[in-house]
Design an enzyme around this catalytic site. Structure first.
Site, mmCIF file in Angstrom:
data_model
loop_
_atom_site.group_PDB
_atom_site.id
_atom_site.type_symbol
_atom_site.label_atom_id
_atom_site.label_comp_id
_atom_site.label_asym_id
_atom_site.label_seq_id
_atom_site.Cartn_x
_atom_site.Cartn_y
_atom_site.Cartn_z
ATOM 1 N N ALA A 63 -0.082 6.259 4.903
ATOM 2 C CA ALA A 63 0.648 5.424 5.862
ATOM 3 C C ALA A 63 1.742 4.623 5.161
ATOM 4 O O ALA A 63 2.897 4.606 5.605
ATOM 5 C CB ALA A 63 -0.324 4.485 6.585
ATOM 6 N N ARG A 92 -19.434 13.578 12.775
ATOM 7 C CA ARG A 92 -20.081 13.002 11.595
ATOM 8 C C ARG A 92 -21.211 12.037 11.928
ATOM 9 O O ARG A 92 -22.249 12.054 11.265
ATOM 10 C CB ARG A 92 -19.021 12.264 10.767
ATOM 11 C CG ARG A 92 -18.037 13.229 10.173
ATOM 12 C CD ARG A 92 -16.895 12.533 9.497
ATOM 13 N NE ARG A 92 -16.040 13.553 8.882
ATOM 14 C CZ ARG A 92 -14.903 13.288 8.266
ATOM 15 N NH1 ARG A 92 -14.459 12.060 8.181
ATOM 16 N NH2 ARG A 92 -14.196 14.267 7.734
ATOM 17 N N GLY A 113 0.836 -1.201 0.000
ATOM 18 C CA GLY A 113 0.000 0.000 0.000
ATOM 19 C C GLY A 113 0.869 1.249 0.000
ATOM 20 O O GLY A 113 1.893 1.303 0.680
ATOM 21 N N GLY A 151 -0.587 4.567 0.238
ATOM 22 C CA GLY A 151 -1.308 5.759 0.690
ATOM 23 C C GLY A 151 -0.457 6.504 1.702
ATOM 24 O O GLY A 151 0.750 6.278 1.803
ATOM 25 N N SER A 194 -16.619 17.893 1.181
ATOM 26 C CA SER A 194 -15.806 17.993 2.400
ATOM 27 C C SER A 194 -16.553 18.520 3.619
ATOM 28 O O SER A 194 -17.372 19.430 3.528
ATOM 29 C CB SER A 194 -14.631 18.923 2.129
ATOM 30 O OG SER A 194 -14.008 19.257 3.336
ATOM 31 N N HIS A 253 -18.004 6.089 4.373
ATOM 32 C CA HIS A 253 -16.827 6.892 4.064
ATOM 33 C C HIS A 253 -15.517 6.292 4.579
ATOM 34 O O HIS A 253 -14.485 6.384 3.933
ATOM 35 C CB HIS A 253 -17.030 8.279 4.679
ATOM 36 C CG HIS A 253 -15.893 9.220 4.462
ATOM 37 N ND1 HIS A 253 -15.429 9.520 3.201
ATOM 38 C CD2 HIS A 253 -15.112 9.923 5.329
ATOM 39 C CE1 HIS A 253 -14.422 10.379 3.307
ATOM 40 N NE2 HIS A 253 -14.195 10.630 4.579
#
Lengths: 646, 251
Positions: free
Chosen positions: A45, A338, A41, A43, A285, A409
């Protein structure tokens, strides 16, 4: 019973990370050259970890399913990244960021991890600025901040509405610098399909070259998974089309525990679903909630007229609008977390006040901000988001309010890791969204970027040394060993099995069916009966997949359908585990809302006496029920109370 | 209220890098004008799979215009007929009922075809690896507010940094030049004090790598700027040329 040792360092909360670093083992430069680390991966991280390991002198192999590390889905994060810099002098501190994150997560995260996250948050901003990340600035030349949900301070750093893009490009560039230096070897269009365990330790992976279809063997003294979340279990989500939970699921099947799978975040501000061929949902956003006000009509007849296309939102008088977040939560208003905002939208729509053709939408209105600040100011802040909205919906949000609705999400649950980010499989580490560690039952906005980069830049570079220090005499393996051969065979058998089904249905058609079950029964509101039904339905979908999926083409070629099928087979099983976990957790907390457990005014009602623990699921074999283990959460500093944003 | 259209698609099919390609024609009916272009291709692929045929291979991922994965030459334009969008943000309302739509991969020496509409853009990674960064390692950096940066410079750097690395600029250019891509990164970093230190070296190394990888020269046609989904400005190429010239003088 497996003992889950989180390995929390001794000492008071604020000293734990320092104590860890003071006492951990290190690897000297000459030995680092002898050690190989696999990172899956790229991304935030994965890229930040791989770049940092390379800079330190390790040999790194990094894998991405995309054509370039820069495509990883972190790129799509819009709003910002939190840090406890307190530049605006509004009362922020490391403790405040820690506290807000634990509270925002509804007291289901580990204190020590979250405190460390808050501590290193400031280093991240320094690092990114040094890399050339063009954060927004004030006229005086210093960095600008804005507010995000769940906080009463402005601690969010941002780069227009493209913060994830800029942070990822910073990490990507650092990574490519190491590729150039020869310390990192990059494998693109290459998917991990199996983890290789030798003598109980993770020692490599089997990957599939997505261009040629060829299976490859790779050795590493340690393996880091930074492969993101499993939100696409729902088919429709804000995740990229290729985002998947398969690497994490392979880890689970090799003995890593899966923690809190039912904790999934439903983001309140997404563009509503428009039709049955829709492939994904687009996020607007959270930063928009700084200036946008959320409302629905106060009168049902107005809502009905709007749905029928007979009335426009701009024709509804101010006194006939229900700004329901401001009404219910005066202290936080439109900036409640959220999970709270999503449930409130669902509540209004379920009660018949929803707008849009389907009635499953609410308004996000910028008129009062435009009146107050001028259109130019709003355009400077959110121009790219407004443009994106207009291109998708064909409506101008400067003139008519945006329509939004909640969508899947982010997944807070993930592979269980200890304080060192190590899974229950020695030598197998997990970072970023793929692990479960820092967000409890609900993640606050602008904290995903913070966690991804914290894990990669400032946590793993320390903790992985503590593990590898015992491995300095372990020679590299040739990958001819039986364990590699067996793992490759098991990967090949699975691909062959999928290819041989030769049924009648496309992968997507089955995935959409799974998504609907997940959304209806394991979505924003869950109950016992529904979850039991979901498990049955998911098992039926699993059977349908393994008897009726059709994959054209060949496994020895580029084959997008085969890639999707492998991932869907895992999503189906992940979906079942999510439902099981949701069924077992008889309380409401954060993103997990059980209808049976709510206060009189519809807020989440935790059952602290029974569920103050992390639920860790252990794989017990094909078609066997997984075994539940508990990591009890102890709060030494924070006092557990009902979350109150009123 | 939903409007639908019927379309004819002429799609480039090519089994592999060395295989001979050809256009195949497909008909699609009742496509909602609210669908995105890629959702329309999903529908086509669903249809092909149901007919037992191989679906069309195309690159895509985020479907919100930021990852840079989607490409496609649509009716002779990179990312299709709408302005300032990537293919994934293009919607079918931009097409007429009965229209024939031609879909091709990026065609450029720097981006060889892998399969159907998918091309190999690893050349862009190689150019970044040659110098598209500030040479700092993790840790040991100054406080983020230690160096004030004029807002205008930070904003201009941000505009240049908006590049998504999709390659439309190269596909649009008759010379197959990657100058807009390279100049966007050189500009972003040269505008910031942190990146100023290596600005000359960076420009030189990135341009050398671009030349080595077979991208063409820039002759200022401006096609790249017109087709860039993120509005990256030609002014960046002027800045790159200045940096490159300075690097030459320093040598």
């Amino acid at each position: 019973m497996v003992k889950l040792d989180a390995k929390i360092p001794d000492g008071p909360l604020a000293r734990k990370w320092d104590n860890y670093k003071a006492n951990q083992k290190l690897v000297n430069p000459a030995n680092k050259r002898k050690l190989d680390i696999i990172v899956v991966g790229t991304g935030l991280a994965g890229a930040s970890a791989a770049a940092s390991f390379g800079e330190m002198g390790f040999n790194v192999k990094v894998f991405t399913i995309q054509d370039s590390p820069r495509r990883a889905h972190s790129i799509a994060a819009q709003g910002g990244i939190n840090a406890a810099k307190n530049y605006p002098n509004d009362g922020d501190s490391v403790y405040r960021l820690f506290y807000d994150t634990v509270k925002g997560g509804d007291y289901r995260a580990r204190e020590a991890n979250v405190y460390r996250l808050a501590q290193v948050s400031n280093n991240i901003i320094d690092q990114c600025v040094a890399q050339g990340v063009p954060f927004a600035r004030e006229y005086g030349g210093l960095l600008d901040n804005r507010s995000f949900g769940g906080a009463q301070v402005s601690r969010t750093f941002y780069a227009k509405g493209q913060t994830g893009q800029q942070l990822l490009l910073g990490a990507y560039q650092a990574l490519m610098r190491q590729v150039h230096a020869g310390s990192v070897k990059l494998y693109t269009r290459n998917e991990m399909v199996e983890i290789v365990i030798v003598d109980g330790k993770a020692r490599g992976i089997i990957s599939r070259n997505l261009v040629t279809g060829k299976l490859e063997r790779h050795f590493g003294h340690a393996v880091v998974l930074a492969t993101g979340g499993y939100g696409n279990t729902f088919f429709l989500s804000t995740n990229a089309m290729g985002s998947n939970g398969s690497a994490a699921w392979k880890a689970y099947k090799k003995g890593a525990m899966f923690a809190n799978p039912c904790f999934a975040q439903i983001h309140p501000t997404c563009i509503p679903v428009h039709g049955k061929f829709q492939s994904k949902l687009t996020l607007m956003s959270e930063s928009l909630r700084n200036d946008g006000r959320i409302w629905v009509p106060k009168k049902k007849e107005d809502a009905e007229a709007i749905r029928a296309g007979k009335l426009k939102p701009t024709e509804i008088a101010e006194e006939d609008r229900d700004y329901y977040l401001e009404r219910r939560y005066p202290a936080f208003g439109n900036l409640v977390p959220r999970d709270v905002a999503s449930r409130a939208a669902k509540e209004r729509c379920d009660a018949g006040y929803g707008v849009g053709p389907t009635g499953l939408a609410v308004y996000l209105d910028f008129q009062s901000a435009i009146d107050r600040l001028g259109r130019d100011a709003i355009e400077a802040r959110y121009g790219n988001l407004f443009q994106m909205y207009e291109k998708i919906v064909d409506d101008n949000p400067y003139e008519t309010p945006m329509m939004i609705y909640p969508a899947i999400h982010y997944t807070m649950g993930g592979i269980w890791v200890d304080y060192e980010l190590q899974t229950t499989v020695p030598g197998l580490f997990c970072a970023g969204e793929a692990n479960f560690s820092d967000h409890g039952a609900n993640r606050l906005g602008a904290s995903a970027l913070m966690q991804g980069l914290a894990d990669g830049y400032f946590v793993l570079p320390y903790t992985i040394q503590n593990y590898l220090a015992d491995d300095i005499s372990t020679p590299r393996m040739t990958t001819e060993e039986r364990e590699f051969e067996d793992a490759e065979k098991s990967a090949k058998d699975r691909l062959d099995k999928i290819m041989s089904i030769n049924g009648k249905r496309s992968v997507d058609s089955i995935h959409k069916e799974l998504g609907l079950v997940m959304w209806d029964f394991v979505g924003m509101a869950r109950n016992k009966e529904g979850l039991q039904q979901a498990i049955e339905k998911i098992q039926a979908i699993k059977k349908e997949f393994w008897t009726n999926v059709r994959i054209p083409g060949s496994a020895e070629d580029m084959n997008a359908e085969l890639e999707k099928a492998g991932r869907l087979a895992d999503f189906i099983e992940i979906g079942e585990l999510m439902a099981r976990d949701a069924l077992h957790r008889e309380e409401s907390c954060g993103g997990h809302f059980r209808e049976e457990y709510q206060t009189e005014d519809g807020e989440a009602l935790r059952q602290d006496d029974k569920f103050t623990y992390t639920a860790c699921w252990q794989y017990k074999g094909e078609d066997q029920e997984p075994e539940l283990h508990r990591e009890d959460l102890t709060f030494e500093v924070v006092k557990l109370v009902q979350r109150n944003y009123k | 209220m939903e409007t639908t259209i019927n379309i004819k698609l002429k799609v480039w099919r090519q089994a592999g890098p060395k295989a001979k390609g050809r256009f195949e024609t497909y008909e699609l009916n009742n496509i909602s004008t609210d669908s995105s272009f890629l959702e329309m291709l999903d529908i086509l692929n669903e249809q092909l799979i149901n007919e037992g045929k191989e679906p069309v291979a195309f690159d895509h991922d985020c479907r919100e215009g930021i990852c840079g994965m989607c490409s496609l030459y649509i009716n002779g334009r990179p990312h299709g007929p709408d302005d300032d969008v990537t293919t994934c943000q293009l919607h079918m309302r931009k097409f007429k009922d009965g229209e024939t739509i031609t879909v091709e991969p990026w065609r450029s020496a720097g981006f060889p075809i892998i399969k159907d509409l998918i091309v190999d853009r690893t050349a862009f990674d190689k150019i970044i690896a040659a110098g598209g960064y500030i040479s700092v390692s993790t840790g040991g950096v100054p406080d983020a507010n230690a160096i004030p940066i004029p807002k205008e410079d930070a904003d201009e750097a941000m505009d240049a940094a908006s590049c998504i690395g999709c390659g439309a600029c190269v596909a649009a250019c008759k010379n197959g030049s990657a100058m807009l891509f390279v100049s966007a990164k050189v500009s972003q970093l040269a505008l910031l004090p942190q990146g100023r230190v290596e600005a000359a070296r960076r420009a030189k190394n990135m341009v050398a790598k671009m030349d080595e990888l077979g991208f063409g020269n820039c002759t200022n046609t401006g096609a790249c700027e017109v087709e860039c989904p993120k509005g990256i400005s030609l002014a960046n190429i002027a800045r790159l040329n200045r940096e490159f010239l300075k690097a030459g003088i320093q040598d």
